[in-house]
Motif scaffolding. Structure first.
Motif, short mmCIF file in Angstrom:
data_model
loop_
_atom_site.label_atom_id
_atom_site.label_comp_id
_atom_site.label_asym_id
_atom_site.label_seq_id
_atom_site.Cartn_x
_atom_site.Cartn_y
_atom_site.Cartn_z
N ARG A 231 0.85 -1.18 0.00
CA ARG A 231 0.00 0.00 0.00
C ARG A 231 0.90 1.24 0.00
NH1 ARG A 231 -3.88 -1.91 5.08
NH2 ARG A 231 -3.97 -4.13 4.45
N ARG A 232 0.60 2.16 -0.90
CA ARG A 232 1.45 3.36 -1.00
C ARG A 232 1.07 4.39 0.06
NH1 ARG A 232 2.64 8.35 -2.82
NH2 ARG A 232 0.46 8.87 -3.22
N VAL A 233 2.07 4.90 0.76
CA VAL A 233 1.85 5.92 1.79
C VAL A 233 1.76 7.29 1.13
CG1 VAL A 233 2.82 7.02 3.84
CG2 VAL A 233 3.08 4.55 3.50
N PRO A 234 0.72 8.07 1.42
CA PRO A 234 0.65 9.46 0.91
C PRO A 234 1.68 10.31 1.64
CG PRO A 234 -1.20 8.99 2.38
CD PRO A 234 -0.46 7.69 2.21
N ALA B 198 -4.14 9.79 7.28
CA ALA B 198 -3.48 9.25 6.09
C ALA B 198 -3.30 7.74 6.21
CB ALA B 198 -2.14 9.93 5.88
N PHE B 199 -2.92 7.28 7.38
CA PHE B 199 -2.77 5.83 7.57
C PHE B 199 -4.13 5.14 7.52
CE2 PHE B 199 1.37 6.81 9.92
CZ PHE B 199 2.15 6.40 8.84
N GLY B 200 -5.15 5.80 8.04
CA GLY B 200 -6.49 5.22 7.95
C GLY B 200 -6.97 5.08 6.53
N GLU B 201 -6.62 6.03 5.67
CA GLU B 201 -7.04 5.99 4.27
C GLU B 201 -6.49 4.78 3.54
OE1 GLU B 201 -9.10 7.87 2.28
OE2 GLU B 201 -9.81 8.59 4.22
N ALA C 141 1.22 13.78 3.40
CA ALA C 141 0.39 13.77 4.61
C ALA C 141 1.19 13.35 5.84
CB ALA C 141 -0.80 12.83 4.42
N ILE C 142 2.12 12.41 5.68
CA ILE C 142 2.82 11.92 6.88
C ILE C 142 4.00 12.83 7.27
CG2 ILE C 142 2.02 9.56 6.60
CD1 ILE C 142 5.62 10.20 5.89
N THR C 143 4.20 13.90 6.52
CA THR C 143 5.17 14.92 6.94
C THR C 143 4.48 16.15 7.53
OG1 THR C 143 5.21 15.97 4.75
CG2 THR C 143 6.80 14.20 5.15
N GLY D 64 6.08 25.65 19.38
CA GLY D 64 6.75 25.45 18.11
C GLY D 64 6.04 24.39 17.29
N ALA D 65 6.57 24.10 16.11
CA ALA D 65 5.96 23.12 15.21
C ALA D 65 6.14 21.70 15.75
CB ALA D 65 6.56 23.22 13.82
N VAL D 66 5.08 20.90 15.61
CA VAL D 66 5.11 19.50 16.04
C VAL D 66 4.41 18.67 14.97
CG1 VAL D 66 5.10 20.10 18.50
CG2 VAL D 66 2.93 19.66 17.33
N PRO D 67 4.62 17.35 14.96
CA PRO D 67 3.90 16.51 13.99
C PRO D 67 2.40 16.66 14.14
CG PRO D 67 5.69 15.27 15.03
CD PRO D 67 5.57 16.55 15.78
N ASP D 68 1.70 16.76 13.02
CA ASP D 68 0.25 16.82 13.04
C ASP D 68 -0.27 15.39 13.08
OD1 ASP D 68 -2.47 17.11 12.60
OD2 ASP D 68 -2.24 18.71 11.12
N THR D 69 -0.39 14.86 14.29
CA THR D 69 -0.72 13.44 14.43
C THR D 69 -2.12 13.11 13.93
OG1 THR D 69 -1.31 13.84 16.76
CG2 THR D 69 0.93 13.03 16.29
N ASP D 70 -3.03 14.07 13.97
CA ASP D 70 -4.37 13.80 13.43
C ASP D 70 -4.31 13.61 11.92
OD1 ASP D 70 -5.69 13.91 15.89
OD2 ASP D 70 -6.04 16.06 15.75
#
Length: 357
Positions: free
Chosen positions: A94-97, A121-124, A100-102, A110-116
């Motif tokens: 399955r190809r990862v988008p 993206a993983f759910g898709e 979205a994962i960046t 400060g900036a943090v990973p957008d875990t939502d």
């Protein structure tokens, strides 16, 4: 590769994965394969598979024989771009988008990973938090390790592994096309905040890094780290150049030897001996952005570092802070520059890996 005809992923034929060949390859040696003069110049798929097996006390990275033995139990994720994915991939991968994962979000710290966004993206692609996952790309470059980091950041409960050698090391069943029969899932993130640090966390530690506080590793090329005047690797969008005070420099490409991970003994030499990092202490890695430093993040974890964290905002955030520059200082003096000689095969660099990292 083996030369077998790839299958469209919707094809439910009986082309079974060639597990036996891969298991045999795992026990083979290149020297043995070359012992017959008539074929000494020929590299077979079994040779390639054998060269990419992983042995010893190394975490996260596995060889092709592991995948052959566990193909039905692991979800395989492809970190490459859509065109390469359609041309050829591991069967049912399955190809990862990747965009979205960046994803990042701004906070007061400060900036943090957008875990939502990452979890969505993983759910898709039909992933669930308890799936055991194997990630591959053209090599073990930073596109692949960013997927591994993104999984860890959302609190993925299943095992996270990376295929050493990338697609070229795999001589099992292949697929083509863009058909995807997986059903989306509702992936609920459980953010693992211990996998990253913020700009404010770093600002509080200025003056302690690589001294009496955490280790800090800049993964960019030395010219960027040193703010070399006139160098074309300096990002023209940055207000300032240099590095975070106290950081050592180990260019991330040293983690990769073509398409596979660098010899673990060499990695220990780079980080523990020359870099003088303590595997029992916290180590923070950063680059210009948030993709390439994940190579060092996963590499350090693979060779036994216990607490490795990513500064997801990267030097791009730190260098452009407005207001109190005294709280976010940049230095250009040399601390430690560890020379590396790795190279990345394929196109698995997160950006222009030959430049800023």
């Amino acid at each position: 590769m083996t030369g077998q005809k790839p299958d469209a992923d919707g094809d439910e034929g009986e082309n079974a994965t060639r597990r036996g060949l891969l298991r045999a390859a795992a026990g083979a040696t290149v020297a043995g394969a070359a012992s017959t003069p008539a074929v000494s110049a020929v590299t077979t798929p079994a040779d390639v598979a054998a060269q990419n097996e992983v042995s010893g006390n190394v975490g996260h990275f596995v060889g092709p024989s592991w995948l052959a033995d566990n193909r039905e139990d692991a979800v395989v994720l492809d970190a490459r771009d859509p065109e390469r994915f359609r041309e050829q991939r591991i069967y049912r991968a399955r190809r990862v988008p990747f965009d979205a994962i960046t994803a990042r979000k701004s906070t007061d710290e400060g900036a943090v990973p957008d875990t939502d966004a990452i979890a969505d993206a993983f759910g898709e692609i039909g992933l669930t938090p308890d799936d055991d996952v194997l990630v591959y790309g053209a090599s073990v470059g930073s596109r692949v390790t960013r997927v591994a980091f993104a999984l860890a950041a959302v609190g993925h409960e299943g095992a996270i592994r990376v295929l050493n050698g990338g697609l070229s090391a795999w001589n099992g069943r292949l697929g083509t096309g863009s058909r995807d029969r997986v059903s989306p899932t509702d992936y609920e993130p459980d953010p693992a905040t211990s996998t990253w640090v913020t700009r404010e966390w770093l600002a509080d530690g200025v003056g302690t890094f690589n001294a009496d506080g955490p280790g800090l590793v800049d993964v960019r090329v030395p010219e960027a780290y040193l703010a070399a005047a006139g160098s074309d690797v300096l990002n023209e969008d940055h207000d300032r150049h240099g590095h975070l005070p106290g950081a050592i420099d180990v260019h991330w490409v040293g983690n990769v030897d073509g398409r596979r991970m660098t010899d673990p003994g060499r990695l220990v030499q780079l980080y523990e001996v020359e870099g003088e990092l303590d595997r029992s202490e916290t180590v923070v890695v950063y680059g210009d952005d948030n993709v390439d430093p994940t190579s060092t993040w996963l590499t350090l974890k693979a060779i036994g570092f216990e607490d490795v964290r990513l500064y997801d905002g990267g030097f791009g955030e730190w260098a452009n802070v407005q207001g109190d520059r005294g709280r976010y200082p940049v230095e250009t003096a040399t601390n430690v520059v560890v020379e590396t000689d790795g190279s990345v095969g394929g196109d698995d660099g997160g950006g222009d890996f030959s430049c800023t990292g």
